[in-house]
Design an enzyme around this catalytic site. Structure first.
Site, PDB file in Angstrom:
ATOM      1  N   GLU A  15      -1.293  -0.572   3.382  1.00  0.00           N
ATOM      2  CA  GLU A  15      -0.271   0.407   3.001  1.00  0.00           C
ATOM      3  C   GLU A  15      -0.235   1.545   4.021  1.00  0.00           C
ATOM      4  O   GLU A  15      -1.188   1.761   4.764  1.00  0.00           O
ATOM      5  CB  GLU A  15      -0.574   0.973   1.610  1.00  0.00           C
ATOM      6  CG  GLU A  15      -0.542  -0.038   0.496  1.00  0.00           C
ATOM      7  CD  GLU A  15      -0.803   0.592  -0.861  1.00  0.00           C
ATOM      8  OE1 GLU A  15       0.054   0.492  -1.748  1.00  0.00           O
ATOM      9  OE2 GLU A  15      -1.886   1.196  -1.018  1.00  0.00           O
ATOM     10  N   GLU A  33       0.367  -5.054  -9.644  1.00  0.00           N
ATOM     11  CA  GLU A  33      -0.618  -4.251  -8.918  1.00  0.00           C
ATOM     12  C   GLU A  33      -1.346  -3.325  -9.890  1.00  0.00           C
ATOM     13  O   GLU A  33      -0.712  -2.568 -10.628  1.00  0.00           O
ATOM     14  CB  GLU A  33       0.066  -3.428  -7.820  1.00  0.00           C
ATOM     15  CG  GLU A  33       0.721  -4.277  -6.743  1.00  0.00           C
ATOM     16  CD  GLU A  33       1.262  -3.426  -5.606  1.00  0.00           C
ATOM     17  OE1 GLU A  33       1.019  -2.193  -5.624  1.00  0.00           O
ATOM     18  OE2 GLU A  33       1.926  -3.977  -4.712  1.00  0.00           O
ATOM     19  N   GLU A  64       7.786  -3.796  -2.893  1.00  0.00           N
ATOM     20  CA  GLU A  64       7.063  -3.099  -3.953  1.00  0.00           C
ATOM     21  C   GLU A  64       8.056  -2.224  -4.705  1.00  0.00           C
ATOM     22  O   GLU A  64       8.835  -1.481  -4.095  1.00  0.00           O
ATOM     23  CB  GLU A  64       5.931  -2.238  -3.408  1.00  0.00           C
ATOM     24  CG  GLU A  64       5.183  -1.487  -4.515  1.00  0.00           C
ATOM     25  CD  GLU A  64       4.022  -0.649  -4.013  1.00  0.00           C
ATOM     26  OE1 GLU A  64       3.443   0.107  -4.828  1.00  0.00           O
ATOM     27  OE2 GLU A  64       3.709  -0.735  -2.810  1.00  0.00           O
ATOM     28  N   ASP A 100      -4.907  -2.758  -6.132  1.00  0.00           N
ATOM     29  CA  ASP A 100      -4.282  -1.672  -5.373  1.00  0.00           C
ATOM     30  C   ASP A 100      -5.303  -0.578  -5.046  1.00  0.00           C
ATOM     31  O   ASP A 100      -6.305  -0.412  -5.751  1.00  0.00           O
ATOM     32  CB  ASP A 100      -3.129  -1.093  -6.196  1.00  0.00           C
ATOM     33  CG  ASP A 100      -2.183  -0.262  -5.351  1.00  0.00           C
ATOM     34  OD1 ASP A 100      -2.301  -0.295  -4.112  1.00  0.00           O
ATOM     35  OD2 ASP A 100      -1.318   0.427  -5.934  1.00  0.00           O
ATOM     36  N   ASN A 140       3.805  -1.835 -10.269  1.00  0.00           N
ATOM     37  CA  ASN A 140       2.560  -1.097 -10.495  1.00  0.00           C
ATOM     38  C   ASN A 140       2.319  -0.901 -11.988  1.00  0.00           C
ATOM     39  O   ASN A 140       3.250  -0.610 -12.748  1.00  0.00           O
ATOM     40  CB  ASN A 140       2.622   0.272  -9.810  1.00  0.00           C
ATOM     41  CG  ASN A 140       2.659   0.143  -8.303  1.00  0.00           C
ATOM     42  OD1 ASN A 140       1.645  -0.056  -7.656  1.00  0.00           O
ATOM     43  ND2 ASN A 140       3.857   0.234  -7.735  1.00  0.00           N
TER      44      ASN A 140
END
Length: 512
Positions: free
Chosen positions: A458, A371, A284, A401, A339
Site C-alpha cells: 500500500e 480485508e 479496493e 490488512d 474493509n
C-alpha cells in the site's frame, strides 16, 4: 377547640342538672329529670370518646409526618454509601447556593468516575463492589470541606459540590487531585486488595449568576468525558470549546444516521495493479460521504464516529452493496476488496451478512476480497477462524490488512488460511530511503512467499516506491502513483480508456 366548648357546656349545664337530681332524690326523680340525667351520661361518654379519638388522630398525624420525613430522606440518599443520590444532590446544591453562593463565591462541581470498577464486580462479586463503594464514599467525605455536598449519582460516578471564592479556584482543583489520589489507592477489603482508577472533570458557575445543579453537573460531565478521551491523569476544567465540540459531535452523529437512511455514503475505488506487468487486477473499496452541503467527505471524518455509534455495520453494508452493484457490470474479472471494521468482528452473523450481499447482488464470490486488520483479526483467534472458514467456504478470499502494525505471530499466519497480506503504508513511505523499512518489507515478503501468500504493498505514492516494492517481492500494489480513488463512473471511463488504448503498456494506461 370544639371539644373544649363541648366540655365547657357540659360543665355549665351538668352542674345544674346534678343539683336538680340531688333535690329530688327523696321524692323520686321526675321523668324529665330522668331523661336529662340519661342525656348527661351519654354526653359524658361522647366527650370521652371524642377525646380518645382526638388523641389517636394526633398520634397518627405525628407518625405520618415522621414517615414522610423518613421517606424524603431515603428518597434523597444512596442506599449503599449513605451519600446523597441524584435527587439529594440537586436539593443539597440548591441549599448550598442559597447559603454560600454570592457575588464573591461561585458554585463548583467536581465530577468523579471510577475506572475498571466493573472488573471488581466481575471478579469478586457485587458485595465486594458495594463494600468498595462505601470505602470510596468515606474517603470522599474525609476530604471535602464543611458545607460541601457529596453524592453518588450512579453506579460508579460521584459528584462533589462546594462554594469557592472566585479568587481561589485553585483550591477546588487541589481538592479534585486529592480525591483522585485517594480513590485510586489500593483498598484492603476483607483480606482482598482491590484498586480502581478514576477520572475527574470540574465546572463552575460564574459568581453572582444563577447556579442550577443540572447545568453545572452537565458541564462537569463534559469535562470528565474530555479527560477520558484524552487520557488525562489530572482533573480537567470545563471550557466552552468542549461544549461546542459536543454539539458538533451530536450534529455529526445525527447527520450520519440521516446519511445512511438516504444512501449518502457511496463507494470510491482505488486501483490495484500487478507490480511486474502494471496490469490492473482489482480495486479496493473506500467509503465516501456525498454530503448534500459539504460535498465529498473522506472516511477519517465519519468512520470513527460511526464505529462509536454502533452504525458502522449498516454503513459498510450500504457501501459494499453499491460497490458490488457497480462492479458486476464491469468487463473483466477484477477483484473487489472491502474493509471490515474491528467493531464489525463482534457481530457473530458477519459472514452470513456478507454472503447475503453477494447473493442479493449476483456478485461472484471468488472476486470478493475481505480485508481485516491484523490487530482486530487476532484479538479473538477463535472468532477469526470461524469467520475465515465461513467466508472461504463460500469462495470469498481473505486479506490481512496493515500487516506489521499488530501483534500476529507466525503460528497465527499458519493457522488461518489467508489469501493475501497487505503491507501497511507506514513501511512503504520510507522503504526506498530507510534501510530498516526495507528490511521489514523484505522479511514480510520472504515470509509470505514461504507460506505461498501473495503480498500487496500500500501507499505507492511515487515511481521510486513502486520500483522498490516490486524489487522487494511484493506482487501487487496500490497508491496514488498507480491511481487515485475514484467513483464508479470514473472507473467505467477508466476501463473504456484501457480497452481503447490497446497499444499502450498497462502501466501507462493506469498512471496516464
Amino acid at each position: 377547640m370544639l371539644l373544649l366548648c363541648a366540655m365547657a357546656a357540659f360543665i355549665w349545664n351538668g352542674s345544674s342538672l346534678l343539683q336538680l337530681v340531688a333535690s329530688d332524690r327523696a321524692s323520686g326523680l321526675d321523668p324529665s329529670v330522668q331523661v336529662a340525667a340519661a342525656a348527661l351520661v351519654l354526653n359524658v361518654a361522647l366527650i370521652l370518646f371524642g377525646y380518645r379519638r382526638y388523641a389517636d388522630l394526633q398520634q397518627e398525624a405525628a407518625l405520618r409526618a415522621e414517615g414522610e420525613r423518613n421517606a424524603a430522606v431515603q428518597a434523597a440518599t444512596d442506599s449503599i454509601t449513605g451519600l446523597a443520590n441524584r435527587k439529594g444532590f440537586a436539593e443539597g446544591v440548591d441549599a448550598l447556593c442559597a447559603a454560600a453562593v454570592d457575588s464573591d463565591h461561585c458554585l463548583v462541581i467536581i465530577s468523579l468516575q471510577m475506572q475498571r470498577f466493573k472488573r471488581i464486580n466481575d471478579r469478586f462479586g457485587f458485595d465486594m463492589g458495594d463494600a468498595l463503594l462505601k470505602r470510596i464514599g468515606q474517603a470522599l467525605c474525609a476530604h471535602v470541606p464543611p458545607g460541601a455536598v457529596t453524592a453518588r449519582l450512579s453506579g460508579d460516578e460521584f459528584a462533589i459540590a462546594l462554594a469557592s471564592h472566585k479568587t481561589d479556584l485553585a483550591s477546588a482543583e487541589r481538592l479534585a487531585e486529592a480525591l483522585l489520589r485517594d480513590v485510586s489507592r489500593t483498598y484492603d477489603i476483607a483480606g482482598s486488595y482491590v484498586q480502581v482508577g478514576a477520572i475527574s472533570g470540574i465546572a463552575r458557575a460564574a459568581p453572582g449568576t444563577a447556579c442550577r445543579a443540572a447545568d453545572i453537573l452537565r458541564r462537569a460531565d463534559i469535562a470528565l468525558d474530555h479527560a477520558r478521551s484524552s487520557r488525562a491523569a489530572r482533573p480537567t476544567w470545563f471550557d466552552n470549546s468542549m461544549e461546542r465540540a459536543l454539539i458538533e459531535r451530536s450534529e455529526l452523529e445525527q447527520a450520519i444516521r440521516v446519511g445512511i437512511e438516504h444512501r449518502q455514503f457511496i463507494p470510491y475505488f482505488e486501483p490495484q495493479v500487478d507490480l511486474a506487468t502494471g496490469a490492473l487486477t482489482g480495486f479496493e473499496v473506500l467509503a465516501r460521504w456525498q454530503h448534500p452541503n459539504r460535498g465529498i467527505l473522506s472516511p477519517e471524518l465519519f468512520i470513527p464516529v460511526a464505529e462509536e455509534m454502533g452504525v458502522i455495520g449498516p454503513l459498510s453494508e450500504l457501501v459494499a452493496a453499491q460497490a458490488m452493484e457497480a462492479a458486476r457490470e464491469w468487463a473483466g474479472d477484477f477483484s473487489l476488496s472491502i474493509n471490515i471494521s474491528p467493531v464489525q468482528l463482534n457481530d457473530l452473523w458477519l459472514a452470513q451478512r456478507l454472503v447475503r450481499l453477494i447473493t442479493e447482488h449476483g456478485f461472484p464470490a471468488e472476486r470478493l476480497i475481505v480485508e481485516i486488520t491484523e490487530s482486530s483479526l487476532f484479538a479473538d483467534v477463535d472468532l477469526a477462524r470461524n469467520l475465515v472458514v465461513s467466508l472461504k467456504n463460500q469462495g470469498v478470499r481473505l486479506a490481512l490488512d496493515d500487516f506489521g502494525t499488530g501483534f500476529s505471530s507466525l503460528s497465527h499466519l499458519r493457522m488461518l488460511p489467508l489469501d493475501m497480506i497487505k503491507i501497511d503504508r507506514s513501511f512503504m513511505a520510507t522503504v526506498h530511503v530507510d534501510r530498516e523499512s526495507a528490511a521489514i518489507v523484505k522479511a514480510v515478503t520472504t515470509l509470505a512467499q514461504a507460506l505461498s501468500i501473495p503480498v500487496t504493498a500500500e501507499g505507492l505514492e511515487d515511481e521510486a516506491t513502486y520500483t522498490k516494492a516490486a524489487a522487494l517481492g511484493a506482487r501487487t500494489g496500490q497508491g496514488w502513483f498507480v491511481g487515485k480513488p475514484m467513483d464508479a463512473d470514473a472507473v467505467t471511463e477508466l476501463l473504456h480508456r484501457r480497452a481503447a488504448a490497446a497499444g499502450e503498456t498497462p502501466l501507462q494506461q493506469q498512471v496516464g
